[in-house]
Design an enzyme around this catalytic site. Structure first.
Site, PDB file in Angstrom:
ATOM      1  N   GLU A 143       4.345-102.925   7.504  1.00 32.31           N
ATOM      2  CA  GLU A 143       5.411-101.982   7.884  1.00 32.31           C
ATOM      3  C   GLU A 143       4.814-100.583   8.012  1.00 32.31           C
ATOM      4  OE1 GLU A 143       8.576-101.120   4.974  1.00 32.31           O
ATOM      5  OE2 GLU A 143       9.964-101.008   6.659  1.00 32.31           O
ATOM      6  N   CYS A 179      15.148 -99.413   8.926  1.00 26.55           N
ATOM      7  CA  CYS A 179      14.697-100.758   8.559  1.00 26.55           C
ATOM      8  C   CYS A 179      14.917-101.708   9.730  1.00 26.55           C
ATOM      9  CB  CYS A 179      15.430-101.254   7.323  1.00 26.55           C
ATOM     10  SG  CYS A 179      17.173-101.424   7.619  1.00 26.55           S
ATOM     11  N   LYS A 208      22.562 -93.939  -7.552  1.00 25.70           N
ATOM     12  CA  LYS A 208      21.279 -93.242  -7.764  1.00 25.70           C
ATOM     13  C   LYS A 208      20.669 -93.062  -6.370  1.00 25.70           C
ATOM     14  CE  LYS A 208      17.214 -93.418  -7.960  1.00 25.70           C
ATOM     15  NZ  LYS A 208      16.350 -92.645  -7.015  1.00 25.70           N
TER      16      LYS A 208
HETATM   17  P1  NAD Z   1      11.389 -96.855  -1.968  1.00 29.38           P
HETATM   18  O1  NAD Z   1      11.251 -98.281  -2.338  1.00 29.38           O
HETATM   19  O2  NAD Z   1      10.210 -95.962  -2.139  1.00 29.38           O
HETATM   20  O3  NAD Z   1      12.583 -96.158  -2.800  1.00 29.38           O
HETATM   21  C1  NAD Z   1      13.874 -96.691  -2.814  1.00 29.38           C
HETATM   22  C2  NAD Z   1      14.550 -96.308  -4.129  1.00 29.38           C
HETATM   23  O4  NAD Z   1      13.838 -96.905  -5.214  1.00 29.38           O
HETATM   24  C3  NAD Z   1      14.590 -94.814  -4.410  1.00 29.38           C
HETATM   25  O5  NAD Z   1      15.855 -94.510  -4.959  1.00 29.38           O
HETATM   26  C4  NAD Z   1      13.479 -94.596  -5.436  1.00 29.38           C
HETATM   27  O6  NAD Z   1      13.795 -93.577  -6.358  1.00 29.38           O
HETATM   28  C5  NAD Z   1      13.418 -95.932  -6.158  1.00 29.38           C
HETATM   29  N1  NAD Z   1      12.052 -96.313  -6.544  1.00 29.38           N
HETATM   30  C6  NAD Z   1      10.903 -96.103  -5.838  1.00 29.38           C
HETATM   31  N2  NAD Z   1       9.858 -96.654  -6.481  1.00 29.38           N
HETATM   32  C7  NAD Z   1      10.349 -97.199  -7.613  1.00 29.38           C
HETATM   33  C8  NAD Z   1       9.751 -97.923  -8.697  1.00 29.38           C
HETATM   34  N3  NAD Z   1       8.444 -98.163  -8.730  1.00 29.38           N
HETATM   35  N4  NAD Z   1      10.558 -98.358  -9.688  1.00 29.38           N
HETATM   36  C9  NAD Z   1      11.884 -98.129  -9.655  1.00 29.38           C
HETATM   37  N5  NAD Z   1      12.488 -97.441  -8.660  1.00 29.38           N
HETATM   38  C10 NAD Z   1      11.736 -96.998  -7.646  1.00 29.38           C
HETATM   39  O7  NAD Z   1      11.907 -96.821  -0.450  1.00 29.38           O
HETATM   40  P2  NAD Z   1      12.057 -95.570   0.509  1.00 29.38           P
HETATM   41  O8  NAD Z   1      10.696 -95.091   0.910  1.00 29.38           O
HETATM   42  O9  NAD Z   1      13.013 -94.604  -0.049  1.00 29.38           O
HETATM   43  O10 NAD Z   1      12.774 -96.253   1.772  1.00 29.38           O
HETATM   44  C11 NAD Z   1      12.060 -96.822   2.847  1.00 29.38           C
HETATM   45  C12 NAD Z   1      11.996 -98.324   2.710  1.00 29.38           C
HETATM   46  O11 NAD Z   1      13.312 -98.863   2.619  1.00 29.38           O
HETATM   47  C13 NAD Z   1      11.371 -99.005   3.911  1.00 29.38           C
HETATM   48  O12 NAD Z   1      10.510-100.020   3.450  1.00 29.38           O
HETATM   49  C14 NAD Z   1      12.557 -99.599   4.650  1.00 29.38           C
HETATM   50  O13 NAD Z   1      12.250-100.730   5.448  1.00 29.38           O
HETATM   51  C15 NAD Z   1      13.450 -99.967   3.519  1.00 29.38           C
HETATM   52  N6  NAD Z   1      14.838-100.089   3.938  1.00 29.38           N
HETATM   53  C16 NAD Z   1      15.346-101.335   4.019  1.00 29.38           C
HETATM   54  C17 NAD Z   1      16.646-101.509   4.452  1.00 29.38           C
HETATM   55  C18 NAD Z   1      17.222-102.878   4.584  1.00 29.38           C
HETATM   56  O14 NAD Z   1      18.404-102.980   4.844  1.00 29.38           O
HETATM   57  N7  NAD Z   1      16.465-103.936   4.415  1.00 29.38           N
HETATM   58  C19 NAD Z   1      17.419-100.397   4.789  1.00 29.38           C
HETATM   59  C20 NAD Z   1      16.852 -99.128   4.665  1.00 29.38           C
HETATM   60  C21 NAD Z   1      15.549 -98.986   4.244  1.00 29.38           C
END
Ligand code: NAD
Length: 485
Positions: A385, A284, A176
């Site tokens: 962040e 990240c 997804k």
């Molecule tokens: P996000 O949490 O908004 O979304 C990630 C995924 O979750 C997407 O596929 C989205 O559709 C889904 N999603 C979003 N809200 C949801 C909810 N309430 N319920 C269920 N699913 C939901 O993250 P983003 O904005 O796409 O990515 C950026 C974030 O990811 C930053 O905080 C970054 O630090 C983090 N990140 C972490 C790593 C790591 O390895 N720790 C790597 C890459 C990114």
């Protein structure tokens, strides 16, 4: 290889137009151009994918590991051949520069290469004669249908922290992607299709929160890998665990760097800039705070500010551009607000990247690199962040002060130290409560043969992505005690 429009799901080796009535625009963050629309697939579509994956499981699991990895060898070659093309798509939908997009795909391919070692990596253990004439074995078997829920910032790479290991271990899989960047996976799934993988082994379902909830609730899906923000990671971890699933959730970050007075000034400033402003700060592992220790204050703020001022910002597809836009208009507004809050709460603006003039980027989400000095270590900006090209500077007297501040933070994704002292490096490596450590490195991204090791609020679970952790996550251990008289 043009991506299909609108975005399609891939279930049981067939491309499907989603029945969803809700579609979201997918926008090029550099130009504002609408590239396509992504469907928010329903629980029924998740069910179709889970059913296809569950039906494929028995035959796939019985396919010998040496045969399973032949598909990965093919995939590796197809990814190499199509790397430039996929990288262009990443840049168009995510905004990072072409060089960054190619680097991302290089990391994806590395994981395919490591997973090709599954016939060795997946081996169990055994001991003859645990008692007279009795032998004991630990063998690894696949978990079942597994799924990844991915974030926007690495549309290609992050799925590869999991998928190659999962299928090599005999599981079947559902991806997804982030609804903000679904085009890259359309291309990657076209390549997965070309490998000739059997029906139902890999499936793609596009969508948002409701789609994720359906994945978390589906009884056939046994394991979930999530990467995204901490709030979502926590919620998904709790829900998946409550539903009896194996789960690993990588969350957000606030990555600090420590600059000691004995560090090499130009090298340190360059590495810091690449970390803080690479991918527009949307990694990240992006540096977000820099602690200048003691005399480092005399040279570091100016050195990093000079580089921030000189960075070439623009459309990542153009030659010479060093930094692209942030993902959405809302992100840009949010980051501009964070900078203003920093100023209002006493930070000194060394470089203000807001409201830049980018030729051809009038409709893009551009912010130039920003450096805020004199940040209050206890203030919101130092703890939240930002996920944008903003570096906050804090001055402390000793390395102990810096480590104490780092350890008081809630995140634990990455921390780096710049120094020429081995003793300081060892102290930092030993004491920092952080999962990924860099010594004279600005982005301590673990290679595919090491785990991606976030701690604290940057990770929820036991086993990380990549390498041995992935093999542990995607297999369940079975123990056999055997006697033949
Ligand atoms: P996000 O949490 O908004 O979304 C990630 C995924 O979750 C997407 O596929 C989205 O559709 C889904 N999603 C979003 N809200 C949801 C909810 N309430 N319920 C269920 N699913 C939901 O993250 P983003 O904005 O796409 O990515 C950026 C974030 O990811 C930053 O905080 C970054 O630090 C983090 N990140 C972490 C790593 C790591 O390895 N720790 C790597 C890459 C990114």
């Amino acid at each position: 290889m043009n991506p299909p429009k609108p975005i399609l799901n891939y279930i049981n080796n067939t491309w499907h137009e989603s029945a969803a009535v809700n579609l979201l625009d997918v926008t090029n963050p550099a130009t504002g151009e609408v590239l396509t629309q992504v469907p928010l697939s329903s629980a029924d579509e998740v069910h179709q994918a889970a059913t296809a994956a569950a039906s494929a499981l028995d035959e796939w699991r019985r396919t010998p590991p040496v045969q399973r990895i032949q598909y990965l060898f093919k995939l590796k070659n197809l990814l190499e051949e199509n790397l430039d093309n996929i990288a262009q798509t990443i840049t168009m939908e995510c905004g990072k520069t072409l060089a960054e997009a190619k680097g991302e795909m290089r990391r994806a391919i590395e994981n395919v290469e490591v997973a090709c070692g599954i016939p060795t990596l997946m081996q169990g253990t055994n001991l003859e004669d645990i008692a007279a004439g009795i032998d004991e074995f630990m063998i690894r078997q696949p978990v079942g249908v597994c799924a990844v829920i991915a974030p926007f910032n690495f549309p290609g790479m992050i799925t590869f922290w999991f998928l190659p290991y999962a299928i090599a271990c005999g599981n079947t899989y559902i991806v997804k992607p982030s609804e903000k960047v679904p085009l890259t996976m359309q291309k990657i799934f076209q390549l997965l299709e070309e490998t000739g993988l059997p029906e139902g082994v890999v499936n793609l379902v596009n969508g948002g929160q409701k789609t994720v909830n359906a994945i978390l609730e589906h009884p056939e899906i046994r394991a979930i890998s999530f990467v995204g923000s901490t709030a979502t990671a926590k919620a998904i971890y709790a829900k998946a665990a409550a539903n009896g699933k194996r789960v690993q959730c990588q969350g957000g970050a606030k990555n600090p760097l420590i600059v000691l007075p004995d560090a090499d000034p130009q090298f340190t400033a360059n590495a810091t800039a690449d970390s803080a402003f690479g991918c527009a700060g949307q990694r990240c592992l992006a540096a977000s705070l820099a602690f200048a220790v003691g005399g480092a204050r005399d040279w570091f703020p100016k050195a990093i500010s000079d580089i921030a001022t000189d960075r070439v910002v623009g459309n990542g597809l153009e030659d010479g551009v060093q930094m692209g836009p942030v993902i959405t208009h809302q992100s840009r507004k949010r980051i501009e607000g964070v900078i203003q809050t920093g100023i209002d709460t006493g930070a000194r603006v060394l470089v203000d990247g807001r409201y830049p003039n980018i030729s051809g980027g009038e409709n893009g989400n551009f912010i130039r690199p920003t450096v805020l000095g004199n940040l209050n270590p206890q203030g919101d900006i130092a703890k939240t962040e930002i996920f944008g090209p903003v570096l906050g500077l804090i001055h402390v007297e000793t390395i102990d002060d810096a480590i104490a501040l780092i350890n008081s933070g809630k995140y634990g994704n990455m921390a780096c130290l710049f120094t020429s002292s081995g003793a300081s490096a060892r102290k930092f490596r030993y004491e920092a409560q952080i999962g990924n450590i860099g010594i004279n490195i600005g982005v301590a991204a673990p290679m595919a043969f090491f785990p991606f090791s976030g701690w604290k609020d940057s990770f929820f679970g036991d086993l990380h992505g990549q390498s041995w952790d992935a093999v542990d996550f995607f297999t369940q251990k079975k123990v056999v005690v055997e006697r033949w008289n």
